[in-house]
Design a protein around this motif. Sequence first.
Motif, PDB file in Angstrom:
ATOM      1  N   ASP A  38       0.782  -1.106  -0.171  1.00 13.09           N
ATOM      2  CA  ASP A  38      -0.168   0.102   0.111  1.00 13.09           C
ATOM      3  C   ASP A  38       0.776   1.244   0.057  1.00 13.09           C
ATOM      4  O   ASP A  38       0.628   2.190  -0.883  1.00 13.09           O
ATOM      5  N   SER A  44      -5.939   0.717   0.251  1.00 10.29           N
ATOM      6  CA  SER A  44      -6.561   1.951   0.064  1.00 10.29           C
ATOM      7  C   SER A  44      -6.649   2.056  -1.443  1.00 10.29           C
ATOM      8  O   SER A  44      -6.040   1.430  -1.961  1.00 10.29           O
ATOM      9  N   SER A  84      -0.937   5.924  -6.299  1.00  8.06           N
ATOM     10  CA  SER A  84      -2.281   5.782  -6.007  1.00  8.06           C
ATOM     11  C   SER A  84      -3.157   5.314  -7.057  1.00  8.06           C
ATOM     12  O   SER A  84      -4.184   4.703  -7.059  1.00  8.06           O
TER      13      SER A  84
END
Length: 307
Positions: A100, A126, A105
Amino acid sequence: MIQRIAIIGLGTMGPGMAARLARGGLQVTAYDVAPAAIERARTMLGTAEGVLDALGIAAAGAGTVRFTDDIAEAVAGVDLVIENVPENIAIKAEVYRAIDGLIASDTIVASDTSGIPITQLQAHISHPERMVGMHWSNPPHIIPMIEVIGGEKTAPQIVETIRDLIRSIGLLPVVVKKDVPGFVENRVLYALLREAVDLVERGVIEPEDLDTCVSWGIGYKIAVVGPMALLDMAGLDIYKSVSSFLNADLSNRGDVAPMVLEKTGASKLGIKSGEGMFSYTPEQTKALQAERARKLVAVRRILEGRE
Ligand SMILES: NC(=O)C1=CN([C@@H]2O[C@H](COP(=O)(O)OP(=O)(O)OC[C@H]3O[C@@H](n4cnc5c(N)ncnc54)[C@H](O)[C@@H]3O)[C@@H](O)[C@H]2O)C=CC1
Ligand SMILES: Cc1ncc(C(=O)O)c(C(=O)O)c1O
């Protein structure tokens, strides 16, 4: 565009996937937590490359596979991570936690899960919108179909990106429209396996004869005529008549069959332990794997109209 891919987990599936992706011109980093698995994977990669040669799959560009025992190095700067660790949510979640903080992202995280709903896996990462199912079939360097599954939170664009990637390297993506357990391939396979195990367990047929019956009676045909087309070939009136009495007699077992529990309890896991439904010496295993690869290559070349 996806160019750099990390594969996490190099057991049965990882090495063949790495070989096939590299043959498609992609840069692959391959990681496993177990040093012995990395060593085994180097040999398996070479074997898979030989099979890809036999399949006549030419290299599209300068694809590479680089092994590493450092997870941070494996995922650094990649566009896609393919998680390929055992079919256990806790182990998969541990991998998602580990990567993560190491990935951007917008890095896509795909799972090769055999059937855990993607929506369940998304709870452990996430940016769940970037998680997607990418279910390969074993042996992954030979079987060209890959299921693509979005979970409740997957962005539709991510499903399309993975579908396009699979297509771009000459494989066959199938998008599964609902995130049902087992997706489609394993729902169908496990319906067949449940009935097959039940028939052997009840003494209706010997294991060898069950395999002859299914491989020659159904498997050979189904490679050419899929189940939906088979209904039309047989006639829906026949299917209606037979299913009206047969469906109610088929196994509807909701738990694992005693025979399977007994064998797994005695560590009889199949080829990997030398005994399962049948017995295998190391020499027989080697010969069997080579023979199966040779036959799968020959059948695939014919189905693709290349022989
Ligand atoms: N075996 C099959 O026929 C198929 C399996 N799958 C699915 O693919 C996934 C992998 O299956 P297999 O390759 O059969 O499993 P496997 O048990 O052969 O290999 C898993 C590998 O993951 C490694 N591993 C465990 N924890 C790890 C961690 N925290 N970080 C990195 N590596 C770790 C193990 O050392 C092992 O080498 C599973 O989800 C399975 O359901 C999908 C299609 C077919
Ligand atoms: C027994 C069994 N279970 C799962 C899978 C899978 O696709 O996940 C396979 C396979 O052949 O790939 C399988 O044989």
